[in-house]
Scaffold this active site. Structure first.
Site, mmCIF file in Angstrom:
data_model
loop_
_atom_site.group_PDB
_atom_site.id
_atom_site.type_symbol
_atom_site.label_atom_id
_atom_site.label_comp_id
_atom_site.label_asym_id
_atom_site.label_seq_id
_atom_site.Cartn_x
_atom_site.Cartn_y
_atom_site.Cartn_z
ATOM 1 N N ASP A 66 0.833 -1.205 0.000
ATOM 2 C CA ASP A 66 0.000 0.000 0.000
ATOM 3 C C ASP A 66 0.859 1.244 0.000
ATOM 4 O OD1 ASP A 66 0.922 -0.270 2.657
ATOM 5 O OD2 ASP A 66 -0.979 -1.099 3.322
ATOM 6 N N ASP A 135 -8.002 -3.266 14.372
ATOM 7 C CA ASP A 135 -9.378 -3.497 13.930
ATOM 8 C C ASP A 135 -9.465 -4.638 12.906
ATOM 9 O OD1 ASP A 135 -8.225 -2.299 11.726
ATOM 10 O OD2 ASP A 135 -9.634 -0.627 11.617
ATOM 11 N N HIS A 137 -7.614 -5.038 10.087
ATOM 12 C CA HIS A 137 -7.300 -4.772 8.677
ATOM 13 C C HIS A 137 -5.944 -5.371 8.310
ATOM 14 C CE1 HIS A 137 -5.213 -1.040 10.257
ATOM 15 N NE2 HIS A 137 -4.312 -1.452 9.360
ATOM 16 N N GLU A 142 -9.790 -1.781 5.260
ATOM 17 C CA GLU A 142 -10.475 -1.483 6.513
ATOM 18 C C GLU A 142 -11.726 -2.349 6.682
ATOM 19 O OE1 GLU A 142 -8.836 0.154 8.505
ATOM 20 O OE2 GLU A 142 -8.248 2.167 7.868
#
Length: 260
Positions: A66, A135, A137, A142
């Site tokens: 990314d 979380d 990811h 996400e």
């Protein structure tokens, strides 16, 4: 999915050792590169093996997971800069051997498609190094991300930006709002996934990843569907695993020839 529970330094040696064996067997291997804190010890060990044991990256290729959108090319937290500092420059990788999504492209959807094509043209990723967010990811996929998603623009959650603010002097407002990221479908195309997680703050995400239902609410759970996925965690990150004793027993009983 294989789960290995061990001290963080040992996990890094395991992951680096796997990359080492891959490169000695297949010098032109394609390695998927993650940023964040999780892979840093792996990169340290690979750099040591390059300097002290002759591990060659001369024919290997690297693809980043990314990139932030809009950070200037000379920004220290631009992921291309981070990868250059943490691994590429330390193992003699030429700039053209390591590619990442173009977060400065005028046409971000076109840049995303071009990145997918570049990975495919290289023959796909042999081993993808991954971390996991609190979380759940992976890369910047996400919660709510499509389990079949490809490289695309994503909006970062407030939680992710707060987690990453430590790299921006603690200022969450300095963390970009958007990124380009490989999709979950793109990541799943890699032939081997190796995820590292350490620390108590990752325990719930690791629990969901390994033992929870496959769900877009915890994007990393898609790894349960991969034919060759390895999860490397320390005792703190394994703190919520209900089958932790079994994972320890299974790894202790594993034939040495299998590797990861």
């Amino acid at each position: 999915m294989e789960v290995v529970i061990a001290p963080a330094d040992e996990l890094a040696v395991l992951a680096a050792g796997h990359v080492d064996r891959l490169l000695r067997r297949k010098p032109d291997a394609v390695i998927g590169l993650a940023t964040g804190s999780s892979p840093l010890k792996v990169y340290d060990e690979l750099a040591r093996r390059h300097a002290e044991e002759g591990l060659s990256f001369a024919r290997a290729r690297g693809f980043m997971l990314d990139e932030y959108v809009g950070l200037p090319a000379d920004h220290p937290e631009r992921y291309r800069t981070v990868i250059e500092k943490e691994i590429a420059s330390r193992v003699g990788w030429a700039p053209e051997q390591v590619q990442g999504p173009d977060g400065l492209a005028a046409d971000l959807p076109a840049a995303s498609r071009a990145y997918e094509q570049a990975i495919a043209a290289a023959g796909g990723v042999d081993v993808q190094i991954l971390g996991i967010g609190t979380d759940g990811h992976i890369a910047f996929n996400e919660p709510g991300s499509s389990l079949a998603s490809r490289t695309r623009v994503k909006t970062l959650t407030r939680q992710t930006r707060e987690d990453n603010a430590r790299f921006f002097g603690g200022d969450v407002d300095a963390v970009p709002t958007h990124c380009l990221t490989q999709g979950l479908g793109t990541i799943m195309d890699a032939r081997h996934l190796v995820l590292l997680a350490t620390g108590r703050q990752k325990a719930e995400a690791v629990h969901q990843l390994v033992e929870g239902p496959v769900s877009a609410m915890w994007p990393a759970t898609i790894m349960q569907m991969h034919p060759h996925a390895t999860v490397l965690v320390d005792d703190a990150a394994a703190g919520r695993l209900q089958l932790a004793d079994y994972y320890r027993e299974a790894y202790a009983s594993k034939p040495a020839w299998q590797g990861l």
